[in-house]
Write a protein that holds these residues in place. Structure first.
Motif, mmCIF file in Angstrom:
data_model
loop_
_atom_site.group_PDB
_atom_site.id
_atom_site.type_symbol
_atom_site.label_atom_id
_atom_site.label_comp_id
_atom_site.label_asym_id
_atom_site.label_seq_id
_atom_site.Cartn_x
_atom_site.Cartn_y
_atom_site.Cartn_z
ATOM 1 N N PHE A 108 -7.590 5.845 5.171
ATOM 2 C CA PHE A 108 -7.016 5.970 3.823
ATOM 3 C C PHE A 108 -7.593 7.129 3.035
ATOM 4 C CE2 PHE A 108 -10.793 3.463 3.395
ATOM 5 C CZ PHE A 108 -11.305 3.753 2.146
ATOM 6 N N CYS A 109 -8.753 7.648 3.448
ATOM 7 C CA CYS A 109 -9.291 8.832 2.774
ATOM 8 C C CYS A 109 -10.170 9.607 3.742
ATOM 9 C CB CYS A 109 -10.052 8.472 1.492
ATOM 10 S SG CYS A 109 -11.525 7.477 1.705
ATOM 11 N N PHE A 110 -10.256 10.906 3.501
ATOM 12 C CA PHE A 110 -11.137 11.744 4.311
ATOM 13 C C PHE A 110 -11.590 12.927 3.470
ATOM 14 C CE2 PHE A 110 -6.950 13.531 5.130
ATOM 15 C CZ PHE A 110 -7.140 14.896 5.262
ATOM 16 N N ALA A 111 -12.584 13.637 3.959
ATOM 17 C CA ALA A 111 -13.155 14.761 3.219
ATOM 18 C C ALA A 111 -13.575 15.851 4.184
ATOM 19 C CB ALA A 111 -14.354 14.305 2.381
ATOM 20 N N VAL A 112 -13.577 17.079 3.683
ATOM 21 C CA VAL A 112 -13.993 18.240 4.464
ATOM 22 C C VAL A 112 -15.308 18.751 3.894
ATOM 23 C CG1 VAL A 112 -13.381 20.563 5.220
ATOM 24 C CG2 VAL A 112 -11.598 18.823 4.963
ATOM 25 N N GLN B 93 -1.061 2.256 5.156
ATOM 26 C CA GLN B 93 -0.236 3.451 4.999
ATOM 27 C C GLN B 93 -1.031 4.748 5.112
ATOM 28 O OE1 GLN B 93 3.373 3.427 4.238
ATOM 29 N NE2 GLN B 93 2.983 1.425 5.130
ATOM 30 N N GLY B 94 -2.371 4.679 4.978
ATOM 31 C CA GLY B 94 -3.137 5.918 4.959
ATOM 32 C C GLY B 94 -2.734 6.740 3.743
ATOM 33 N N GLY B 95 -2.488 8.042 3.951
ATOM 34 C CA GLY B 95 -1.921 8.857 2.879
ATOM 35 C C GLY B 95 -2.716 10.042 2.420
ATOM 36 N N ALA B 96 -4.019 10.061 2.682
ATOM 37 C CA ALA B 96 -4.838 11.165 2.193
ATOM 38 C C ALA B 96 -4.365 12.490 2.772
ATOM 39 C CB ALA B 96 -6.309 10.939 2.547
ATOM 40 N N VAL B 97 -4.438 13.546 1.972
ATOM 41 C CA VAL B 97 -4.032 14.872 2.402
ATOM 42 C C VAL B 97 -5.017 15.895 1.837
ATOM 43 C CG1 VAL B 97 -2.391 15.066 0.471
ATOM 44 C CG2 VAL B 97 -2.111 16.517 2.468
ATOM 45 N N HIS B 98 -5.499 16.804 2.688
ATOM 46 C CA HIS B 98 -6.463 17.828 2.273
ATOM 47 C C HIS B 98 -6.287 19.076 3.129
ATOM 48 C CE1 HIS B 98 -8.704 15.027 -0.241
ATOM 49 N NE2 HIS B 98 -8.793 14.195 0.777
ATOM 50 N N PHE B 99 -6.751 20.194 2.614
ATOM 51 C CA PHE B 99 -6.813 21.418 3.408
ATOM 52 C C PHE B 99 -8.127 21.458 4.181
ATOM 53 C CE2 PHE B 99 -3.331 22.856 0.823
ATOM 54 C CZ PHE B 99 -2.648 23.732 1.663
ATOM 55 N N GLU C 95 0.816 -1.226 0.000
ATOM 56 C CA GLU C 95 0.000 0.000 0.000
ATOM 57 C C GLU C 95 0.844 1.268 0.000
ATOM 58 O OE1 GLU C 95 -2.837 -0.317 3.203
ATOM 59 O OE2 GLU C 95 -3.658 -2.186 2.418
ATOM 60 N N ARG C 96 2.139 1.128 -0.190
ATOM 61 C CA ARG C 96 3.017 2.289 -0.266
ATOM 62 C C ARG C 96 2.961 2.906 -1.656
ATOM 63 N NH1 ARG C 96 7.946 -1.085 2.477
ATOM 64 N NH2 ARG C 96 7.435 -0.728 4.687
ATOM 65 N N GLY C 97 3.580 4.077 -1.806
ATOM 66 C CA GLY C 97 3.652 4.731 -3.108
ATOM 67 C C GLY C 97 3.281 6.195 -2.983
ATOM 68 N N LEU C 98 2.853 6.785 -4.098
ATOM 69 C CA LEU C 98 2.275 8.135 -4.082
ATOM 70 C C LEU C 98 0.815 7.968 -3.695
ATOM 71 C CD1 LEU C 98 2.357 11.184 -4.685
ATOM 72 C CD2 LEU C 98 1.914 10.641 -7.071
ATOM 73 N N ILE C 99 0.433 8.422 -2.501
ATOM 74 C CA ILE C 99 -0.849 8.015 -1.930
ATOM 75 C C ILE C 99 -1.740 9.176 -1.493
ATOM 76 C CG2 ILE C 99 -0.207 5.670 -1.261
ATOM 77 C CD1 ILE C 99 0.669 6.688 1.439
ATOM 78 N N GLY C 100 -1.389 10.411 -1.874
ATOM 79 C CA GLY C 100 -2.263 11.536 -1.545
ATOM 80 C C GLY C 100 -1.899 12.766 -2.342
ATOM 81 N N VAL C 101 -2.901 13.581 -2.683
ATOM 82 C CA VAL C 101 -2.653 14.828 -3.416
ATOM 83 C C VAL C 101 -3.694 15.863 -3.003
ATOM 84 C CG1 VAL C 101 -4.002 14.010 -5.405
ATOM 85 C CG2 VAL C 101 -2.398 15.919 -5.691
ATOM 86 N N ALA C 102 -3.252 17.101 -2.863
ATOM 87 C CA ALA C 102 -4.146 18.217 -2.569
ATOM 88 C C ALA C 102 -3.624 19.457 -3.269
ATOM 89 C CB ALA C 102 -4.229 18.470 -1.065
#
Length: 232
Positions: free
Chosen positions: A180-184, A110-116, A41-48
């Motif tokens: 692994f993912c979240f939302a605002v 690994q999780g990975g999600a990233v957001h403002f 589950e590693r790698g490029l795992i989040g973008v914001a």
């Protein structure tokens, strides 16, 4: 993936490339490519994207770097058109050597999600790497939601700023398994994370400052008042 106000869609690939879909077409050249460990589950795992994008031309990613040891990296890149400016990477936050963090499948969760957030802070979610108990500790990012300023500094109003040390002052919430993912939510700024279940329940949790979501002590609904229960 992340969607720009101008309609472009930035799509992360686990193998380390961030691609751009523009005018309904996948552009042949990637926006950027980072060196990753892409096992399991590693790698490029989040973008914001920066809240002011594209006028404020910053793109943020989470990836698992193989050097100098396997670890999480949250970085910022500067955009110029449909590509990142060469050499523009600014590392904002780094995790720890995953070979020393335990877990039955160390490359998992690994999780990975990233957001403002609505507060203009950058939030990132990290899984507990199948290790369980580190989710409850304040000396690791395993099983945590973290919160930093867009320049990588740590806000002094973070809930564990006085209790934790060094980079771990970035911890915002704990007791997660693999968010692994979240939302605002627009308008309210409420934050909702999907947390992978163990043997019983998948959860949707509302993430709040200092919240403890119970893993590995509890999963799903619980009568233990020290832990925050899931919405669903």
């Amino acid at each position: 993936m992340a969607v720009s106000p101008d309609g472009r869609v930035f799509v992360g690939e686990q193998t380390g490339t961030l691609r751009v879909v523009k005018d309904d077409r996948l552009l042949p050249e990637p926006f950027l490519k980072v060196e990753v460990d892409s096992f399991w589950e590693r790698g490029l795992i989040g973008v914001a994207l920066d809240p002011g994008f594209p006028s404020t031309p910053y793109v943020y990613v989470t990836y698992v770097s193989p050097k100098p040891f396997v670890h999480h990296v949250v970085s910022r890149f500067t955009a110029k058109g449909d590509a990142a400016v060469p050499g523009s990477e600014k590392v904002l936050l780094e995790g720890d050597d995953q070979s020393k963090l335990g877990g039955s499948i160390p490359a998992g969760h690994q999780g990975g999600a990233v957001h403002f957030g609505a507060d203009g802070k950058l939030y990132a979610a990290f899984g507990e790497q199948t290790a369980g108990m580190p989710s409850q500790k304040l000396d690791t990012f395993q099983g945590k939601m973290v919160r930093i300023n867009p320049d990588g500094s740590i806000p002094a109003d973070n809930p564990f700023f006085e209790k934790a040390r060094g980079k771990y002052r970035a911890i915002w919430a704990l007791g997660l398994r693999n968010p692994f993912c979240f939302a605002v939510q627009p308008g309210t700024g409420r934050m909702f994370a999907n947390d992978v279940g163990g043997s019983l329940w998948e959860e949707i949790d509302e993430i709040v400052a200092g919240g403890n979501y119970g893993w590995p002590h509890v999963e799903g609904p619980s009568t233990r008042t020290e832990f925050r229960g899931p919405l669903l």
